[in-house]
Design an enzyme around this catalytic site. Sequence first.
Site, PDB file in Angstrom:
ATOM      1  CG  HIS A 147       2.771   2.254  -6.758  1.00  0.00           C
ATOM      2  ND1 HIS A 147       3.774   1.782  -5.839  1.00  0.00           N
ATOM      3  CD2 HIS A 147       2.374   1.019  -7.485  1.00  0.00           C
ATOM      4  CE1 HIS A 147       3.953   0.582  -6.118  1.00  0.00           C
ATOM      5  NE2 HIS A 147       3.396   0.064  -6.955  1.00  0.00           N
ATOM      6  CD  GLU A 148      -0.133   0.122 -10.060  1.00  0.00           C
ATOM      7  OE1 GLU A 148       0.325  -0.134 -11.067  1.00  0.00           O
ATOM      8  OE2 GLU A 148      -0.347  -0.508  -8.916  1.00  0.00           O
TER       9      GLU A 148
END
Length: 296
Positions: A147-148
């Site tokens: 996600h990051e």
Amino acid sequence: MKRVLLFLATNLAIIIVASITLSILGVGSYLNEAGTGLDLQALLIFCFVFGMAGSFISLLLSKKIAKWSMKVKLIDKPQNSREEWLVRTIEKQAKDAGIGMPEVGIFEAQQANAFATGANRNKALVAVSSGMMQRFDQAEIEAVLGHEVGHVANGDMITLALIQGVVNTFVMFLARVIGFAVDRVILKNENGLGIGYFVTTIAAEIVLAILASTIVFWFSRRREFRADEAGARFGSRQGMIGALQRLKAESQVPNQLPESMQAFGITGGKKKGFKALFMTHPPLEDRIAALQNMTD
């Protein structure tokens, strides 16, 4: 103390950069030559330079701010198998995403969270909390890291800075137009810019900035869905869903990220009613549903 010094340094940098740029562009006063009206072109350039300068100087300092405020421990040489796994996972995801290897770090926080930041997608920072490392399983952490990395690969930090800069520009521009109108039309001042202009401009900037920030927060919420998709792609969909479900179960734990960093975390808390317009992240329920309905 560090935050105060950083705040002063940032404002000084903005003044220096803006002053030099305005001098190069030949923009002095934004009153017309007769002093009876606004030179709207000069005013727009003035506001654009200051609005963009503030946004991008903050972006350039984002990694340093994150490291200082969150006391991030960078993993230059992994000290144990857990850290080694963390570095290898991000290295693989960065390669799959086509970006440079980010700096990797852990910050001490009992709350499960993670964030990514940096002005350059090839020199970003990805950090995860010690609480998440302790309580989440590997599939969930891998999805959160994806996600990051997705935020970095999508250029979300740069896009957010651009949007914030444009918002800053129009807030400053409209506030000064309103201030000038009040000063001349209502207070009947005909000599330069009176006290009514400055007081009205400050008040208008505060109100307009609050209203305009909803645009920035809207974009911040939309980009979370794309980052969740990246988490499912670079990790696994079930891992991303599991991570969000665990975050939902732990939602009573206060967000320990500073206000300036919450937009870059994995979750930003929950607000209701009018306050929901100022959320940096969509409700976890909506994000889970989007992943469950995602087609492969």
